[in-house]
Design a protein around this motif. Structure first.
Motif, PDB file in Angstrom:
ATOM      1  N   LEU A  37       0.895  -1.234   0.096  1.00  0.00           N
ATOM      2  CA  LEU A  37       0.047  -0.147   0.158  1.00  0.00           C
ATOM      3  C   LEU A  37       0.765   1.337  -0.078  1.00  0.00           C
ATOM      4  O   LEU A  37       0.598   2.181  -0.671  1.00  0.00           O
ATOM      5  CB  LEU A  37      -0.897  -0.061   1.287  1.00  0.00           C
ATOM      6  N   GLY A  41       0.576   3.830  -2.992  1.00  0.00           N
ATOM      7  CA  GLY A  41       0.013   5.134  -2.523  1.00  0.00           C
ATOM      8  C   GLY A  41       1.080   6.350  -2.802  1.00  0.00           C
ATOM      9  O   GLY A  41       0.620   7.332  -3.362  1.00  0.00           O
ATOM     10  N   MET A 284       2.757   4.834   5.136  1.00  0.00           N
ATOM     11  CA  MET A 284       1.381   4.280   4.288  1.00  0.00           C
ATOM     12  C   MET A 284       0.536   5.261   4.441  1.00  0.00           C
ATOM     13  O   MET A 284      -0.317   5.276   3.619  1.00  0.00           O
ATOM     14  CB  MET A 284       1.239   2.909   5.013  1.00  0.00           C
TER      15      MET A 284
END
Length: 312
Positions: A37, A41, A284
């Protein structure tokens, strides 16, 4: 490094979470998901800030810098941690430990300064909107970003050099999941009070000066926002600044716990779990916190995806 550590000394053992084998299995799955992630991202933030002209502003220039920094920071520790969580061999070479400490410490210090710079950017945008483009011109933005990276890695060079000059007398088991300042000093076979005092002093400067700048900036921002008569204008200003404050709270809260406290109050087990926050959770959360309520970024994502879909 003392000569006693030199000829036969080949590396370190990162104990990590080896005393909790069942936890290692859970951590491997959770951290792998978090790492993927983080890559997705932060890479998206960097790509969108390059592709969409509306995002080529000082705010997104610093945000893309932060995303790149977070990518590097997480990658300096998490892939190795994942390997160690799945295998019996938890060793790291001496050179690898030096490199990991230097890179992770440099990136961490850079992020401290960069978050302070981003607070100044938000102050200029909200409190000096008519002069914003004059104040935050591209040359100044590039200078502040470059200065953040330079100061961060200059401090890392100093700290890393001082830490690895401390004699370890053959001790090589680090009670942590990566080469970190405090666990490395605990291996020393001499009194490290001077080193601890020097690290504490530098940490106060690197951490608390940006915190003071952020506090001042947001104090002025709150005053300026409360004078805005439009409710939608207030929501937009607080939404943008709230995202930054969320990341600041996560990052500085955990970093201050680790670095700005007396060594006799430091719990190694707590330190490991707190370190997970600023090495994986904060990087994250960064892109998601900034994009969740940000119409500019969500609009840019729709444009990019729609263009890709239409081209097919």
């Amino acid at each position: 490094m003392d000569q006693k550590n030199g000829s036969s000394f080949t590396g370190f053992i990162l104990l990590g979470f080896s005393d909790r084998p069942q936890l290692e299995r859970v951590l491997f799955v959770v951290l792998l998901i978090f790492y993927l992630l983080t890559l997705l991202g932060n890479t998206s933030i960097i790509a969108l800030s390059r592709l969409d002209p509306h995002l080529q502003t000082p705010m997104y220039f610093f945000l893309s810098n932060l995303s790149f920094l977070d990518l590097c920071y997480t990658t300096s520790t998490v892939p190795q941690l994942l390997v160690h969580l799945r295998g019996a061999d938890k060793s790291i070479s001496f050179a690898g430990c030096v490199a990991q400490l230097f890179v992770s410490l440099g990136l961490g210090c850079t992020e401290c300064i960069l978050l302070g710079v981003m607070a100044f950017d938000r102050y200029a945008a909200v409190c000096r909107p008519l002069h914003y483009t004059v104040i935050m011109h591209p040359r100044l933005c590039a200078l502040m970003a470059s200065a953040s990276w330079f100061i961060g890695f200059a401090n890392s060079s100093l700290q890393s050099g001082l830490i690895f000059l401390v004699p370890l007398c053959g001790r090589n088991k680090i009670d942590h999941f990566f080469c970190e300042v405090t666990p490395l000093l605990k291996l020393a076979c001499v009194d490290t009070t001077e080193n601890e005092n020097e690290i504490f002093f530098v940490s106060v400067i690197i951490l608390l000066i940006p915190v003071a700048l952020i506090t001042f900036s947001y104090g002025q921002i709150v005053r300026a926002v409360l004078r805005i008569k439009s409710a939608s204008g207030q929501r937009k200003a607080f939404g943008t600044c709230g995202s930054h404050l969320t990341i600041v709270s996560l990052f500085y809260g955990t970093a201050i716990y680790i670095y700005v406290q007396p060594s006799n109050n430091y719990s190694q087990d707590q330190g490991k779990f707190i370190s997970l926050f600023y090495t994986i959770v904060t990087p994250m959360a960064n892109p998601f916190v900034y994009t969740l309520r940000n119409k500019d970024v969500t609009g840019a994502m729709k444009k990019v995806f729609c263009q890709d879909y239409d081209s097919r």
